[in-house]
Design an enzyme around this catalytic site. Structure first.
Site, PDB file in Angstrom:
ATOM      1  N   PRO A 128      -8.416  11.256 -47.135  1.00 53.44           N
ATOM      2  CA  PRO A 128      -9.662  10.482 -47.183  1.00 53.44           C
ATOM      3  C   PRO A 128      -9.508   9.263 -48.090  1.00 53.44           C
ATOM      4  O   PRO A 128      -9.024   9.363 -49.209  1.00 53.44           O
ATOM      5  CB  PRO A 128     -10.671  11.482 -47.760  1.00 53.44           C
ATOM      6  CG  PRO A 128     -10.098  12.821 -47.448  1.00 53.44           C
ATOM      7  CD  PRO A 128      -8.608  12.654 -47.523  1.00 53.44           C
ATOM      8  N   GLU A 129      -9.901   8.105 -47.582  1.00 49.51           N
ATOM      9  CA  GLU A 129      -9.821   6.875 -48.363  1.00 49.51           C
ATOM     10  C   GLU A 129     -11.232   6.424 -48.715  1.00 49.51           C
ATOM     11  O   GLU A 129     -12.202   7.151 -48.504  1.00 49.51           O
ATOM     12  CB  GLU A 129      -9.035   5.823 -47.583  1.00 49.51           C
ATOM     13  CG  GLU A 129      -7.589   6.253 -47.323  1.00 49.51           C
ATOM     14  CD  GLU A 129      -6.713   5.144 -46.785  1.00 49.51           C
ATOM     15  OE1 GLU A 129      -6.980   3.970 -47.073  1.00 49.51           O
ATOM     16  OE2 GLU A 129      -5.751   5.452 -46.060  1.00 49.51           O
TER      17      GLU A 129
END
Length: 275
Positions: A2-3
């Site tokens: 996840p960014e």
């Protein structure tokens, strides 16, 4: 992994169900995360009221008005983690490690197959946490612009893509979004950061803002594990121009996209459009 858009999407998704709510129960099914869950997490959280959720880089900050004063939950999703909203009585799935139950009957449920994420309790607003001390500006803030990138890059021989991905330069420009922004700006990811003009950095800063804003609007990038606060996948992966498309034609000029390794990360670019 996840960014920033995934974490921001999560913040927006879970906030309406948590803000202003009192925590009535905390269930820890698996405490052995990247940072072990504090033994007294339940004792500290029960009775606390949730404030306005925040995000710094890829860290989710949950302010709390706790019985012993102001506190903050610092949550990081790691490589495969996600937070979603459940209801009391909803059976947990495999790898659902932590539940934070509110008086309204909603449950903040943390799911993490690889257990590389963490949740940590801190006294105060969390702003002095050493994990946040050396982070660069937020990419969607006015402080991040072409001049900032230009000044930070002087005398840098490192390639521009790993330079852009350095959290000390700017937070949130991870592998996916750095590749997409460099394509939008027409910059070869191999070019030395210190040899890029101010005008091109201005174009790159604009591209970073646009690609991240678009990803947030569309719910992040679904690749493997990410789900939003309501359990829905993101959809930005359907609009990627270069990431994961090596060997395919460029959507702009038709040239074959190339894949190289920069900073131990795969990078895809168009040799026709990026120079």
């Amino acid at each position: 992994m996840p960014e920033l858009p995934e974490v921001e999407t999560t913040r927006r998704g879970i906030a309406p169900y948590l803000e202003g709510q009192e925590i009535t129960e905390v269930l820890v099914r698996q405490s052995r995360l990247r940072v072990p869950v504090p033994d007294d997490l339940s004792e500290r959280l029960i009775g606390a009221r949730v404030g306005v959720l925040k995000r710094r880089a890829k860290y989710l900050q949950i302010p709390l008005a706790a019985p012993e004063g102001e506190a903050t939950l610092l949550w990081h999703l790691g490589m495969s983690g996600s937070l979603r909203i459940a209801r009391v009585g909803d059976l947990p799935k495999k790898h659902d490690h932590v539940d934070v139950v509110t008086a309204s009957g909603y449950v903040l449920r943390y799911h993490d197959p690889r257990r590389f994420g963490f949740v940590d309790w801190q006294q105060g607003d969390g702003s002095l946490d050493k994990r946040l001390a050396h982070l660069g500006p937020e990419p969607l803030d006015d402080a991040f612009n072409g001049r900032w990138l230009y000044n930070a890059s002087r005398n840098k021989r490192v390639a521009v893509k790993p330079f852009l991905m350095d959290n000390r330069v700017v937070v949130g420009a991870g592998n996916i979004y750095a590749a997409e922004a460099l394509f939008m700006a027409g910059i070869d990811p191999r070019r030395a950061a210190g040899r890029i003009s101010l005008a091109r950095y201005q174009a790159l800063a604009t591209a970073v803002k646009e690609v991240l804003a678009a990803a947030i609007t569309q719910g992040g990038t679904t690749l493997r594990d990410f789900v939003s606060g309501q359990g829905e996948p993101g959809y930005f992966a359907q609009q990627l121009n270069v990431y994961g498309r090596h060997g395919q034609p460029c959507l702009r000029c038709g040239a074959e996209l190339h894949r190289i390794t920069l900073g131990q990360r795969a990078s895809v670019f168009c040799p026709g459009c990026q120079h």
